[in-house]
Design an enzyme around this catalytic site. Structure first.
Site, PDB file in Angstrom:
ATOM      1  N   ASP A   1      -4.732 -10.909  -0.512  1.00 16.14           N
ATOM      2  CA  ASP A   1      -3.376 -11.461  -0.420  1.00 16.14           C
ATOM      3  C   ASP A   1      -2.572 -11.193  -1.695  1.00 16.14           C
ATOM      4  O   ASP A   1      -3.060 -11.442  -2.809  1.00 16.14           O
ATOM      5  CB  ASP A   1      -3.448 -12.964  -0.152  1.00 16.14           C
ATOM      6  CG  ASP A   1      -2.095 -13.537   0.211  1.00 16.14           C
ATOM      7  OD1 ASP A   1      -1.286 -12.838   0.868  1.00 16.14           O
ATOM      8  OD2 ASP A   1      -1.835 -14.702  -0.157  1.00 16.14           O
ATOM      9  N   HIS A   2      -1.365 -10.698  -1.518  1.00 18.43           N
ATOM     10  CA  HIS A   2      -0.446 -10.377  -2.623  1.00 18.43           C
ATOM     11  C   HIS A   2      -1.030  -9.336  -3.580  1.00 18.43           C
ATOM     12  O   HIS A   2      -0.776  -9.374  -4.783  1.00 18.43           O
ATOM     13  CB  HIS A   2      -0.009 -11.639  -3.381  1.00 18.43           C
ATOM     14  CG  HIS A   2       1.003 -12.441  -2.607  1.00 18.43           C
ATOM     15  ND1 HIS A   2       0.675 -13.154  -1.490  1.00 18.43           N
ATOM     16  CD2 HIS A   2       2.324 -12.604  -2.782  1.00 18.43           C
ATOM     17  CE1 HIS A   2       1.752 -13.743  -1.013  1.00 18.43           C
ATOM     18  NE2 HIS A   2       2.781 -13.416  -1.773  1.00 18.43           N
TER      19      HIS A   2
ATOM     20  N   GLU B   1      -0.870  -4.716  11.693  1.00 16.13           N
ATOM     21  CA  GLU B   1      -0.028  -4.253  10.585  1.00 16.13           C
ATOM     22  C   GLU B   1       1.427  -4.583  10.885  1.00 16.13           C
ATOM     23  O   GLU B   1       2.214  -4.876   9.980  1.00 16.13           O
ATOM     24  CB  GLU B   1      -0.211  -2.765  10.356  1.00 16.13           C
ATOM     25  CG  GLU B   1       0.419  -2.299   9.055  1.00 16.13           C
ATOM     26  CD  GLU B   1      -0.030  -0.902   8.667  1.00 16.13           C
ATOM     27  OE1 GLU B   1      -0.820  -0.779   7.727  1.00 16.13           O
ATOM     28  OE2 GLU B   1       0.395   0.057   9.324  1.00 16.13           O
TER      29      GLU B   1
ATOM     30  N   CYS C   1       5.592   5.563   4.835  1.00 17.62           N
ATOM     31  CA  CYS C   1       4.390   4.949   4.252  1.00 17.62           C
ATOM     32  C   CYS C   1       3.875   5.729   3.051  1.00 17.62           C
ATOM     33  O   CYS C   1       3.000   5.256   2.330  1.00 17.62           O
ATOM     34  CB  CYS C   1       3.298   4.820   5.307  1.00 17.62           C
ATOM     35  SG  CYS C   1       3.665   3.531   6.511  1.00 17.62           S
TER      36      CYS C   1
ATOM     37  N   HIS D   1       3.333  -5.026   3.776  1.00 14.49           N
ATOM     38  CA  HIS D   1       3.187  -5.464   5.162  1.00 14.49           C
ATOM     39  C   HIS D   1       2.766  -6.927   5.183  1.00 14.49           C
ATOM     40  O   HIS D   1       2.094  -7.405   4.262  1.00 14.49           O
ATOM     41  CB  HIS D   1       2.108  -4.659   5.893  1.00 14.49           C
ATOM     42  CG  HIS D   1       2.490  -3.251   6.162  1.00 14.49           C
ATOM     43  ND1 HIS D   1       3.304  -2.879   7.209  1.00 14.49           N
ATOM     44  CD2 HIS D   1       2.174  -2.102   5.515  1.00 14.49           C
ATOM     45  CE1 HIS D   1       3.466  -1.570   7.199  1.00 14.49           C
ATOM     46  NE2 HIS D   1       2.794  -1.060   6.181  1.00 14.49           N
TER      47      HIS D   1
ATOM     48  N   HIS E   1       0.832  -1.201   0.000  1.00 18.84           N
ATOM     49  CA  HIS E   1       0.000   0.000   0.000  1.00 18.84           C
ATOM     50  C   HIS E   1       0.868   1.254   0.000  1.00 18.84           C
ATOM     51  O   HIS E   1       2.084   1.206   0.155  1.00 18.84           O
ATOM     52  CB  HIS E   1      -0.992   0.006   1.174  1.00 18.84           C
ATOM     53  CG  HIS E   1      -0.392   0.251   2.523  1.00 18.84           C
ATOM     54  ND1 HIS E   1      -1.153   0.464   3.658  1.00 18.84           N
ATOM     55  CD2 HIS E   1       0.892   0.341   2.945  1.00 18.84           C
ATOM     56  CE1 HIS E   1      -0.364   0.661   4.691  1.00 18.84           C
ATOM     57  NE2 HIS E   1       0.874   0.589   4.298  1.00 18.84           N
TER      58      HIS E   1
ATOM     59  N   HIS F   1       4.918   0.035  -0.492  1.00 24.91           N
ATOM     60  CA  HIS F   1       5.698  -0.839   0.393  1.00 24.91           C
ATOM     61  C   HIS F   1       4.746  -1.900   0.926  1.00 24.91           C
ATOM     62  O   HIS F   1       3.527  -1.749   0.812  1.00 24.91           O
ATOM     63  CB  HIS F   1       6.322  -0.037   1.550  1.00 24.91           C
ATOM     64  CG  HIS F   1       5.298   0.547   2.458  1.00 24.91           C
ATOM     65  ND1 HIS F   1       4.640   1.711   2.171  1.00 24.91           N
ATOM     66  CD2 HIS F   1       4.780   0.103   3.626  1.00 24.91           C
ATOM     67  CE1 HIS F   1       3.773   1.973   3.132  1.00 24.91           C
ATOM     68  NE2 HIS F   1       3.829   1.014   4.026  1.00 24.91           N
TER      69      HIS F   1
END
Ligand code: NI
Length: 136
Positions: A80-81, A125, A34, A42, A15, A40
């Protein structure tokens, strides 16, 4: 007699946190690393909590097989991903902070779980930073 069933899941996602109405300097001040324009990632941990009466016939509050399935089908498969900003329409105009991700996931799951049951979503997170949203 009430109990809470918890199911823990995991997803990875990228994100960028920023407010498109602000210039880069103000975004940098508010969101720091961020705000990286190239995004980047998480490793998110998701804990879904369902609270309600223990059913006298099954001994369950909710069937964990069902809970696992809806979390997988409705949340993990979609998140996811993924790049949350670019891949998920929910975040087209919503900053994908942990707070907002938890709210979005809560709303997705709320539709799938009996309304007699209370629902809470905890989103980690990082190991130390986590958000809980329960619909209030
Ligand atoms: Ni971040």
């Amino acid at each position: 007699m009430k109990a809470t069933v918890c199911r823990k899941e995991h997803f990875n996602a990228a994100h960028r946190l920023f407010n498109p109405k602000w210039g880069f300097a103000k975004n940098q001040e508010a969101f720091g690393l961020c705000n990286n324009p190239n995004f980047h990632g998480h490793n998110y941990d998701l804990v879904v909590k369902v609270t309600g009466e223990i059913n006298k016939e099954t001994g369950y509050v909710v069937d964990t097989k069902y809970l696992k399935k809806i979390i997988h089908d409705k949340v993990i498969e979609r998140f996811d991903h993924k790049n949350l900003n670019l891949d998920l329409p929910e975040f087209a105009d919503l900053n994908p902070t942990a707070e907002n991700i938890a709210v979005v996931i809560w709303h997705i799951l709320r539709c799938e779980i009996n309304y007699d049951l209370e629902l809470s979503v905890v989103l980690y997170e990082t190991e130390r930073n986590f958000i809980e949203y329960n619909g209030y």
